[in-house]
Design an enzyme around this catalytic site. Sequence first.
Site, PDB file in Angstrom:
ATOM      1  CD  GLN A   1      -3.044   0.875   0.268  1.00  0.00           C
ATOM      2  OE1 GLN A   1      -3.329  -0.256  -0.097  1.00  0.00           O
ATOM      3  NE2 GLN A   1      -3.670   1.933  -0.177  1.00  0.00           N
ATOM      4  CD  GLU A   2       2.595   3.759   3.749  1.00  0.00           C
ATOM      5  OE1 GLU A   2       2.975   4.723   3.057  1.00  0.00           O
ATOM      6  OE2 GLU A   2       1.830   3.895   4.720  1.00  0.00           O
TER       7      GLU A   2
END
Length: 162
Positions: free
Chosen positions: A15-16
């Site tokens: 996600q990051e």
Amino acid sequence: RIGWDWRLLASQIYQESKFNPNVVSWAGAVGLMQMVPETGERFGAENLYSPEESLKAGVNYLIYLDDLWSKTVSDEEERKKFVLASYNVGLGHVVDARELTIEFDGNPLVWEDVSEYLLKKSEPEYFNHEVVTSGYCRGQEPVNYVREILSRYEKYRQSISV
């Protein structure tokens, strides 16, 4: 070290940074765990482009947040949601949402209730409320962040054995 299933941490890293250790965000966050240099340094990284250092600092920050939330949210699964949201948007905004939840008779120990008020922190009635100290927040981002990480984690759990 944090005691989380590695697939949950992998979901957060995806996600990051989409697993790209060289990515830099518009806000200056760097590396796999997308930390700003000041936070990375505080939690043990000298070089956030190093996957090892980024992971170490990111996990140290997650442990720090987990320690803080463990004082009020005892349920481990619920606490993970508070930790992830705090990692994304900052502790102050999640604390504000929790205070609003209390103020409006929701359950401050349940992410579903708290996330409702995090979403409302983009409305003047809520971000200007007397219990709010961190002001305006685009709450949709951290709420989506938590939901997407947990959804991907479930897919990882189903397809990747430990």
